[in-house]
Design a protein around this motif. Sequence first.
Motif, PDB file in Angstrom:
ATOM      1  N   ASP A  99       0.875  -1.166   0.000  1.00 38.63           N
ATOM      2  CA  ASP A  99       0.000   0.000   0.000  1.00 38.63           C
ATOM      3  C   ASP A  99       0.912   1.215   0.000  1.00 38.63           C
ATOM      4  OD1 ASP A  99      -1.897   1.977   0.332  1.00 38.63           O
ATOM      5  OD2 ASP A  99      -2.835   1.056   2.094  1.00 38.63           O
ATOM      6  N   ILE A 100       0.939   1.928  -1.127  1.00 43.31           N
ATOM      7  CA  ILE A 100       1.829   3.076  -1.277  1.00 43.31           C
ATOM      8  C   ILE A 100       0.978   4.324  -1.409  1.00 43.31           C
ATOM      9  CG2 ILE A 100       3.658   4.145  -2.651  1.00 43.31           C
ATOM     10  CD1 ILE A 100       4.463   1.301  -3.540  1.00 43.31           C
ATOM     11  N   ARG A 101       1.271   5.295  -0.561  1.00 43.92           N
ATOM     12  CA  ARG A 101       0.539   6.563  -0.545  1.00 43.92           C
ATOM     13  C   ARG A 101       1.479   7.688  -0.986  1.00 43.92           C
ATOM     14  NH1 ARG A 101      -4.188   5.678   2.997  1.00 43.92           N
ATOM     15  NH2 ARG A 101      -4.524   3.439   2.720  1.00 43.92           N
ATOM     16  N   TYR A 102       0.882   8.830  -1.320  1.00 46.22           N
ATOM     17  CA  TYR A 102       1.628   9.967  -1.857  1.00 46.22           C
ATOM     18  C   TYR A 102       1.356  11.222  -1.035  1.00 46.22           C
ATOM     19  CZ  TYR A 102       2.775   6.843  -5.585  1.00 46.22           C
ATOM     20  OH  TYR A 102       3.267   5.777  -6.273  1.00 46.22           O
ATOM     21  N   LEU A 103       2.432  11.942  -0.734  1.00 43.51           N
ATOM     22  CA  LEU A 103       2.358  13.129   0.107  1.00 43.51           C
ATOM     23  C   LEU A 103       3.154  14.249  -0.551  1.00 43.51           C
ATOM     24  CD1 LEU A 103       1.481  14.253   2.945  1.00 43.51           C
ATOM     25  CD2 LEU A 103       3.737  13.519   3.747  1.00 43.51           C
ATOM     26  N   HIS A 104       2.531  15.392  -0.733  1.00 40.29           N
ATOM     27  CA  HIS A 104       3.224  16.523  -1.352  1.00 40.29           C
ATOM     28  C   HIS A 104       4.377  16.979  -0.452  1.00 40.29           C
ATOM     29  CE1 HIS A 104       3.959  20.486  -3.056  1.00 40.29           C
ATOM     30  NE2 HIS A 104       3.414  19.992  -4.158  1.00 40.29           N
ATOM     31  N   ARG A 105       5.477  17.350  -1.069  1.00 39.64           N
ATOM     32  CA  ARG A 105       6.681  17.766  -0.335  1.00 39.64           C
ATOM     33  C   ARG A 105       6.409  18.961   0.588  1.00 39.64           C
ATOM     34  NH1 ARG A 105      11.353  15.666  -0.956  1.00 39.64           N
ATOM     35  NH2 ARG A 105      10.769  14.815  -2.992  1.00 39.64           N
ATOM     36  N   HIS A 106       5.565  19.866   0.161  1.00 39.68           N
ATOM     37  CA  HIS A 106       5.225  21.021   0.997  1.00 39.68           C
ATOM     38  C   HIS A 106       4.552  20.554   2.296  1.00 39.68           C
ATOM     39  CE1 HIS A 106       4.001  25.073   2.073  1.00 39.68           C
ATOM     40  NE2 HIS A 106       2.761  24.646   2.212  1.00 39.68           N
TER      41      HIS A 106
END
Length: 179
Positions: A99-106
């Motif tokens: 399960d891979i999630r994505y998070l904005h660098r900001h």
Amino acid sequence: MAGLITGDAFTDLFREFAHTAYRLEVRRAYDTEADDTLPRFLAGEEPDLPWFQPWLDLMVEQTGQGKRVERVRVVDDPPSDYLRFEMWLNPHNQAAGEDIRYLHRHTAAQLGLPGYDYWLFDSRILAKLEFDDDGDRFLGVTLDDTPTEVVTHNYWRDAAWHYAETFDTYQQRISAAAR
């Protein structure tokens, strides 16, 4: 726990964890010098995946035992070429049970997440990924089970996971923005 863990000893961490393995990925790129997979992807070709199959097989084996393997990838807008490649690979990871999630660098910066990659095994063993000074070549991991370090990294895991988007949500959002 000291010293650099590499090769089979590193892979054994994925065979021996009991319940959960979590990774925070913050780098914009990783070493791709070993083969032509990334250049083929960037040229619009569909790369072969034999190099990736051992990892996928290991994940199928572990997640098939009811273990969870989760990641949060910190991404830029727009994502780097390497992160676009990882997004292309994501359905293979998902099919293997990750399960891979994505998070904005900001958002990661606002949360105070660290500027380095790490794995947490069973919320009690921290494995910090080490890379060479000249580039993105992975050297191995250093292990740490110091309670304060482990608790801090568990907090970062929980914060990142809370704010991260699923792959499908992230992909839909960036596709809509590109139109």
